[in-house]
Design a protein around this motif. Structure first.
Motif: not given
Length: 404
Positions: A120-145
């Motif tokens: 169970v893998v949580k991926i989190q990261l964020g970017a900003h433009i001129d200090g206005f930030a958007s951060i996102s995270a979601e969860t995946i499961v390796v090998g699931a389909d």
């Protein structure tokens, strides 16, 4: 000519708010641009997060793509000023019972960690433009389909986290209190016998600030319930909502032996560092990361930087993002979104999760709470036509009653 068009008085028109929006359109565009970059990077990381992939490689690749993505936009100066842009939160890949913030560097003992099937893998990261930030995270499961969906407690915790995030974004509304979000996240998790991770925070955001004064807490301890400040959501505010749900009984988490690699300068604290090395490292932090969190790997010399950060952390100039864990054999799932509170209703600045689809998650439980079902059935932003129809229907229903 309509009444709104008649220039008969100096009284501001009823729609003056439209002329001066709560959040300027240019700033909303920066948030959305950052969100698009984050979404594209997340999409790539989901593709790379396969069995055998090294966690450190995913983190490094994510940060590289964030830097490239932000460098490609707003490159021309605006009114003669070059806008800052870059990473708002370093890529972290937290597996199974690791709650968040896991982003190893090459010298760490855990730098060799690789993803395994069913992680169970949580991926989190964020970017900003001129200090206005958007951060996102979601969860995946390796090998699931779709042919091999997620089941058992893995499925429960992901469904609970996704549902809690959906409920939270419908509760972060103008006039609502922060405690209402705390409550709805807890109720959502309980539908799958899960618990929000204790004490995790979501914060108001402004330019160059992702940890503002107004905050929301998950699953607070008794002491936190007593001391945590109540807040009311207001028009023009932006929030980063971090939903982290554990499959454990109480949601408690604690540090283990993982070294902290993500730090952030606290601009509200002033202190004159005594050691020359500490001052040099702090200066490098300010230059490279500004007000946003950073991974120690961006600093020139790791050993020197760790030593220099010690004094800064000790005096709260810099705060660490610790990696904490729920008990072994439990799982944590998380979703993070950025949302703006506009006059017409909440606006989700983040893009939807890349990986999550109902057919990938098979649980034996579903939402039983009728009030929660009703909340989840609502649109995030109420449709004006639907609102008018509902009002007319109410009037129509009332008319026969009046005649009687």
């Amino acid at each position: 000519m309509s009444d709104a068009e008649k220039p008969t008085t100096s009284t501001p028109p009823a729609d003056a708010a439209k002329a001066t929006p709560a959040i300027p359109e240019a700033d909303l565009t920066k948030y959305k641009t950052a969100a698009e970059i984050v979404h594209n990077v997340t999409k790539r990381l989901v593709e790379l997060a396969v069995e055998g992939a090294k966690v450190i490689d995913l983190c490094v690749e994510g940060d590289k793509l964030l830097e490239e993505g932000t460098a490609a936009v707003y490159a021309k100066p605006v009114k003669g000023v070059k806008l800052t842009r870059g990473i708002a939160f370093p890529t972290s890949i937290s597996v199974n019972n690791a709650v968040a913030h896991f982003s190893p560097i090459a010298s760490d003992p855990q730098a060799s960690q690789v993803l395994a099937k069913d992680d169970v893998v949580k991926i989190q990261l964020g970017a900003h433009i001129d200090g206005f930030a958007s951060i996102s995270a979601e969860t995946i499961v390796v090998g699931a389909d779709a042919s091999n969906p997620v089941t058992g407690r893995r499925a429960d915790v992901i469904k609970a986290a996704y549902t809690a995030a959906e409920a939270a974004m419908r509760t972060v509304k103008i006039g609502n209190k922060n405690w209402s979000v705390t409550e709805i996240v807890g109720r959502s998790a309980a539908q799958w016998d899960c618990k929000p991770v204790e004490g995790m925070l979501s914060c108001q955001q402004t330019q160059n600030v992702i940890d503002g004064k107004k905050r929301i807490i998950q699953n607070p301890s008794e002491g936190q319930k007593r001391d945590f400040e109540a807040a009311t959501f207001a028009e023009g505010e932006v929030y980063g909502i971090d939903v982290l749900i554990a499959s454990s009984e109480d949601g408690k988490a604690r540090p283990e032996d993982t070294r902290t690699t993500i730090f952030q300068r606290d601009s509200a604290v002033s202190y004159q560092l005594k050691m020359k090395n500490s001052r040099a490292v702090f200066s490098e932090v300010q230059k490279k990361a500004g007000a946003f969190p950073f991974n120690i790997r961006v600093l020139e010399d790791e050993k020197r930087s760790r030593m220099g950060l010690q004094e800064a952390v000790q005096h709260s100039l810099v705060k660490p993002y610790e990696v904490v864990y729920t008990p072994a054999n439990t799982f944590v799932a998380g979703f993070h979104f950025t949302i703006a509170l506009l006059p017409a209703g909440p606006l989700l600045l983040s893009q939807p999760p890349v990986w999550y689809k109902p057919e990938l998650i098979k649980t034996e439980k579903e939402v039983a709470d009728e009030e929660l079902k009703g909340l989840l059935a609502r649109n995030l932003r109420e449709n004006k036509k639907s609102k008018k129809k509902a009002a007319k229907k109410t009037e129509g229903d009332a008319a026969p009653a009046a005649a009687e």
